[in-house]
Design a protein around this motif. Sequence first.
Motif, mmCIF file in Angstrom:
data_model
loop_
_atom_site.group_PDB
_atom_site.id
_atom_site.type_symbol
_atom_site.label_atom_id
_atom_site.label_comp_id
_atom_site.label_asym_id
_atom_site.label_seq_id
_atom_site.Cartn_x
_atom_site.Cartn_y
_atom_site.Cartn_z
ATOM 1 N N PHE A 176 116.142 90.845 89.664
ATOM 2 C CA PHE A 176 116.738 90.847 88.329
ATOM 3 C C PHE A 176 117.378 92.210 88.102
ATOM 4 O O PHE A 176 116.712 93.236 88.161
ATOM 5 N N LEU A 177 118.699 92.216 87.885
ATOM 6 C CA LEU A 177 119.425 93.479 87.784
ATOM 7 C C LEU A 177 119.079 94.244 86.504
ATOM 8 O O LEU A 177 118.934 93.646 85.436
ATOM 9 N N ILE A 178 118.988 95.555 86.639
ATOM 10 C CA ILE A 178 118.756 96.421 85.483
ATOM 11 C C ILE A 178 119.846 97.490 85.456
ATOM 12 O O ILE A 178 119.977 98.285 86.389
ATOM 13 N N VAL A 179 120.629 97.470 84.392
ATOM 14 C CA VAL A 179 121.676 98.458 84.165
ATOM 15 C C VAL A 179 121.206 99.355 83.026
ATOM 16 O O VAL A 179 120.852 98.861 81.947
ATOM 17 N N THR A 180 121.187 100.658 83.260
ATOM 18 C CA THR A 180 120.594 101.558 82.286
ATOM 19 C C THR A 180 121.578 102.582 81.728
ATOM 20 O O THR A 180 122.009 103.489 82.433
ATOM 21 N N PRO A 181 121.928 102.417 80.437
ATOM 22 C CA PRO A 181 122.533 103.521 79.708
ATOM 23 C C PRO A 181 121.396 104.447 79.250
ATOM 24 O O PRO A 181 120.277 104.323 79.731
ATOM 25 N N GLY A 182 121.691 105.362 78.324
ATOM 26 C CA GLY A 182 120.633 106.280 77.919
ATOM 27 C C GLY A 182 120.271 107.215 79.050
ATOM 28 O O GLY A 182 119.121 107.629 79.199
ATOM 29 N N VAL A 183 121.266 107.554 79.870
ATOM 30 C CA VAL A 183 121.060 108.446 81.005
ATOM 31 C C VAL A 183 121.786 109.762 80.708
ATOM 32 O O VAL A 183 122.985 109.764 80.443
ATOM 33 N N ARG A 184 121.051 110.841 80.755
ATOM 34 C CA ARG A 184 121.622 112.149 80.463
ATOM 35 C C ARG A 184 121.126 113.159 81.489
ATOM 36 O O ARG A 184 119.914 113.301 81.677
ATOM 37 N N PRO A 185 122.023 113.873 82.165
ATOM 38 C CA PRO A 185 121.574 114.945 83.061
ATOM 39 C C PRO A 185 120.760 115.982 82.290
ATOM 40 O O PRO A 185 120.919 116.124 81.071
ATOM 41 N N ALA A 186 119.914 116.692 82.998
ATOM 42 C CA ALA A 186 119.056 117.690 82.351
ATOM 43 C C ALA A 186 119.876 118.748 81.627
ATOM 44 O O ALA A 186 119.425 119.331 80.634
#
Length: 231
Positions: A176-186
């Motif tokens: 089941f594919l999971i696409v994740t926004p809410g990604v921010r480099p440190a």
Amino acid sequence: MSYDYSKVIIALDTPDEQKALEIVRLLKDKVSVFKVGLELFCSQGPKIVKKINNEGCKVFLDLKLHDIPNTVAGAAKACLSTGAFMLDVHASGGCQMMRKAREAVDNADVSPKPILLAITVLTSLDESDLAAVNINKSPTEQVKTLALMAKESGLDGVVASPKEISVIREAAGDDFLIVTPGVRPAWAATGDQKRVMTPAQALDEGADYIVVGRPVTAAPDPAEALNKLFQ
């Protein structure tokens, strides 16, 4: 540790066609999938998807379709003419709506079929936001509920914050594919995102794709920002 840039989707958060295509041309040697959301699509229309495809790239058409089942089915079918690689609907529209979207995609005379995803809980929301609309669950619990609804409805995967990856994997399985926004480099500001991880953390958790926008596209040198995405 090296990370796979084929799992990175760059969000084109601009209404300007020229700016969007400039970003695509600047980054396409490293990234092949770009997200067209409401701002760019409402400004430029379906042709922007085709123009990005003509650059040799793929498009995640992020319109978050949410309406009565027949309307969403018609809209999903209309999206297919763009040649989008991925498109999405809101899981909160219910199983019947998601099934109608699935049928519209499956019955259309297009090949290959796009990946059909369900939006779970937006990454700008937290528990207090859910409580304000009488959803008495944590974001994790609500995401799990919606992910299982999406899987039951035949969708290919979900869009969810990286905080919920492990819960979705356990509930819905590895296929089941999971696409994740809410990604921010440190090194980047979180902006309006509340449930976030770094790109490396999200991939380590098991995301199939991560979506990154402003930390790269709004940087003085987007190519340099992309190169240090996992630092």
